[in-house]
Design a protein around this motif. Structure first.
Motif, PDB file in Angstrom:
ATOM      1  N   LYS A   4      -0.148 -12.630  -3.896  1.00 25.82           N
ATOM      2  CA  LYS A   4       0.299 -11.390  -3.262  1.00 25.82           C
ATOM      3  C   LYS A   4       0.042 -10.226  -4.212  1.00 25.82           C
ATOM      4  O   LYS A   4       0.549 -10.203  -5.337  1.00 25.82           O
ATOM      5  CB  LYS A   4       1.784 -11.478  -2.913  1.00 25.82           C
ATOM      6  N   HIS A  29      -9.639  -8.805   1.050  1.00 22.30           N
ATOM      7  CA  HIS A  29      -8.563  -8.888   2.044  1.00 22.30           C
ATOM      8  C   HIS A  29      -8.430 -10.279   2.673  1.00 22.30           C
ATOM      9  O   HIS A  29      -7.342 -10.650   3.136  1.00 22.30           O
ATOM     10  CB  HIS A  29      -8.732  -7.817   3.126  1.00 22.30           C
ATOM     11  N   ASP A  33      -3.339 -11.859  -0.236  1.00 19.62           N
ATOM     12  CA  ASP A  33      -2.364 -11.195   0.619  1.00 19.62           C
ATOM     13  C   ASP A  33      -2.127  -9.805   0.027  1.00 19.62           C
ATOM     14  O   ASP A  33      -1.404  -9.649  -0.965  1.00 19.62           O
ATOM     15  CB  ASP A  33      -1.058 -12.006   0.637  1.00 19.62           C
ATOM     16  N   THR A  35      -1.106  -5.740  -0.023  1.00 22.43           N
ATOM     17  CA  THR A  35      -0.340  -4.604   0.476  1.00 22.43           C
ATOM     18  C   THR A  35      -0.821  -3.360  -0.250  1.00 22.43           C
ATOM     19  O   THR A  35      -0.891  -3.344  -1.483  1.00 22.43           O
ATOM     20  CB  THR A  35       1.168  -4.778   0.228  1.00 22.43           C
ATOM     21  N   TYR A  46      -5.457   2.624   9.235  1.00 21.36           N
ATOM     22  CA  TYR A  46      -6.076   1.464   9.881  1.00 21.36           C
ATOM     23  C   TYR A  46      -7.346   1.806  10.665  1.00 21.36           C
ATOM     24  O   TYR A  46      -7.988   0.922  11.218  1.00 21.36           O
ATOM     25  CB  TYR A  46      -5.061   0.755  10.774  1.00 21.36           C
ATOM     26  N   LYS A  51      -7.263  -4.819   9.364  1.00 19.36           N
ATOM     27  CA  LYS A  51      -5.956  -4.915  10.008  1.00 19.36           C
ATOM     28  C   LYS A  51      -5.046  -5.958   9.362  1.00 19.36           C
ATOM     29  O   LYS A  51      -3.833  -5.950   9.588  1.00 19.36           O
ATOM     30  CB  LYS A  51      -6.145  -5.257  11.501  1.00 19.36           C
ATOM     31  N   ASP A  52      -5.611  -6.859   8.572  1.00 24.82           N
ATOM     32  CA  ASP A  52      -4.774  -7.886   7.948  1.00 24.82           C
ATOM     33  C   ASP A  52      -4.174  -7.428   6.613  1.00 24.82           C
ATOM     34  O   ASP A  52      -3.558  -8.225   5.899  1.00 24.82           O
ATOM     35  CB  ASP A  52      -5.559  -9.186   7.759  1.00 24.82           C
ATOM     36  N   ASN A  54      -1.399  -5.082   4.700  1.00 22.16           N
ATOM     37  CA  ASN A  54      -0.144  -4.366   4.933  1.00 22.16           C
ATOM     38  C   ASN A  54      -0.228  -2.969   4.331  1.00 22.16           C
ATOM     39  O   ASN A  54      -0.848  -2.775   3.279  1.00 22.16           O
ATOM     40  CB  ASN A  54       1.024  -5.120   4.289  1.00 22.16           C
ATOM     41  N   TYR A  55       0.422  -2.017   4.977  1.00 24.35           N
ATOM     42  CA  TYR A  55       0.382  -0.638   4.480  1.00 24.35           C
ATOM     43  C   TYR A  55       1.786  -0.057   4.492  1.00 24.35           C
ATOM     44  O   TYR A  55       2.473  -0.071   5.519  1.00 24.35           O
ATOM     45  CB  TYR A  55      -0.554   0.211   5.329  1.00 24.35           C
ATOM     46  N   ILE A  56       2.221   0.474   3.334  1.00 25.75           N
ATOM     47  CA  ILE A  56       3.543   1.087   3.204  1.00 25.75           C
ATOM     48  C   ILE A  56       3.413   2.370   2.392  1.00 25.75           C
ATOM     49  O   ILE A  56       2.392   2.619   1.749  1.00 25.75           O
ATOM     50  CB  ILE A  56       4.555   0.138   2.513  1.00 25.75           C
ATOM     51  N   LYS A  88      12.922  -3.802  -0.952  1.00 22.08           N
ATOM     52  CA  LYS A  88      11.831  -4.386  -0.167  1.00 22.08           C
ATOM     53  C   LYS A  88      10.707  -4.881  -1.076  1.00 22.08           C
ATOM     54  O   LYS A  88      10.146  -5.968  -0.849  1.00 22.08           O
ATOM     55  CB  LYS A  88      11.292  -3.336   0.818  1.00 22.08           C
ATOM     56  N   SER A  92       9.524  -8.874  -1.694  1.00 22.31           N
ATOM     57  CA  SER A  92       8.141  -9.255  -1.384  1.00 22.31           C
ATOM     58  C   SER A  92       7.550 -10.190  -2.419  1.00 22.31           C
ATOM     59  O   SER A  92       6.574 -10.886  -2.147  1.00 22.31           O
ATOM     60  CB  SER A  92       7.268  -8.001  -1.258  1.00 22.31           C
TER      61      SER A  92
END
Length: 384
Positions: A4, A29, A33, A35, A46, A51-52, A54-56, A88, A92
């Motif tokens: 990750k 990607h 995994d 982000t 996006y 699309k796989d 994660n975006y924050i 968060k 993770s």
């Protein structure tokens, strides 16, 4: 299980730093995994990223800002979001953090407790040291850098600049940014339909210089305009196409417009941002950069991939690409130096083919998979 990875930057899109992040994500990607975390949320993320992924974002989201209680309890609201966001990140359980930028982004990354952390530095501290105010002192910045496994410098000049200005943190390494050669070559084939001079008969077409970069003071465009004024006064048939959008901060765009108006220069044409800059580079007789400072310019390496001879001001990384004007012309960082270099290549047309052949030799050092693999070794480090 996939490792990750948290990739952190202030922006999702922008210049060379964001291009590096984009290329790394697309290369990895499916393997990791991933982000991506930016300071401000970008609604268009996006449209460009897989699309796989994660975006924050770190910044307080719109729903918090629009809440009526924000006006009364704004501090509590911000602190609540920050605390829940930090929780968060902890939950993770990321294995690796890649902080893509020095300065404020690196400072923000310090608070995240992730086992293996790397940060990038793209800025030549010898020519543009801006981050002391963030840390309070050079010593504090050096100590902050030591909280990471390595600080990845994008050129030897960048590494030297850090050591010269704040001292050696002891963990500096150099990794060149990967260039997605296949993508550059593919996009360069698209037709250019919005440059009027291309409609002229071949014998009347101007000598075409192309520059690519955001409209900011770093790029030295006012120097380029002053050089163009002198060349126009001497009657040269040429044009400079500048591809790049204005930034939402600063006054450089206004300064450029004032300089254009004051000098009356018409040969230097700012055409704004374009999704595909490579097709413009491909129609250039010469790629030109008037930058005051750089890290190791991605776009100049991309121009080399396209076999376009180049004129680059003497910033960090330039001699790692061009040598001592062996593979392209290294210009002094002032208007007279730029003027003389442009004049030289227009007075001697044989220099075009000479430097085209030289950059075709030199581009062998520009790789994609090899450079990706070098950075990937950092992720696979077991921290032993």
């Amino acid at each position: 299980m996939k490792k990750k990875i948290l990739i952190m930057n202030d922006l999702a899109f922008g210049g060379g730093v964001e291009k590096l992040m984009y290329d790394l994500v697309w290369a990895w990607h499916e393997k990791y995994d991933i982000t991506v975390m930016t300071y401000k949320y970008d609604d268009t993320f996006y449209e460009h990223y897989p699309k796989d992924v994660n975006y924050i974002s770190e910044s307080v989201p719109k729903e918090y800002k629009s809440n009526i209680f924000v006006h009364i309890l704004s501090y509590i609201n911000r602190r609540y979001y920050e605390l829940t966001f930090m929780g968060k990140i902890r939950k993770s359980k990321f294995d690796v953090m890649l902080c893509m930028k020095e300065g404020g982004t690196l400072y923000s990354a310090l608070k995240y407790d992730i086992p293996l952390k790397y940060a990038w530095n793209h800025t030549d501290y010898n020519n543009h040291y801006y981050s002391e105010y963030i840390y309070g002192s050079k010593e504090n910045e050096r100590i902050a850098m030591q909280q990471f496994k390595n600080i990845v410098c994008v050129s030897q000049d960048i590494k030297k600049g850090v050591c010269d200005v704040i001292g050696d943190p002891g963990n500096l390494i150099v990794k060149y940014n990967p260039i997605n050669i296949e993508n550059v070559l593919k996009k360069a084939k698209e037709p250019v339909v919005d440059i009027d001079s291309m409609e002229l008969p071949k014998e009347k077409q101007p000598i075409r210089f192309v520059s690519v970069g955001r409209i900011n003071a770093q790029k030295g465009y006012t120097l380029l305009i002053e050089a163009c004024r002198a060349l126009e006064e001497e009657g040269y048939n040429f044009e400079v196409i500048v591809v790049g959008g204005r930034e939402p901060w600063g006054e450089e765009y206004e300064k450029i417009q004032e300089t254009l108006g004051r000098t009356g220069v018409t040969s230097c044409k700012f055409i704004g941002p374009r999704q595909n800059p490579y097709k413009y580079i491909s129609i250039a007789d010469w790629f030109i950069s008037s930058s005051l400072y750089e890290g190791y310019s991605l776009v100049s390496q991309e121009a080399a991939v396209l076999d376009v001879p180049m004129l680059l001001t003497d910033c960090s990384g330039v001699r790692e690409l061009l040598g001592d004007s062996e593979y392209g012309i290294v210009m002094p960082i002032h208007a007279i130096g730029i003027y003389k270099s442009m004049k030289r290549v227009m007075d001697d047309p044989s220099l075009h083919d000479y430097y085209k052949n030289k950059i075709m030799e030199r581009k062998k050092i520009i790789t994609y998979q090899e450079r990706i693999s070098e950075i990937e070794k950092l992720i696979e480090d077991n921290n032993e």
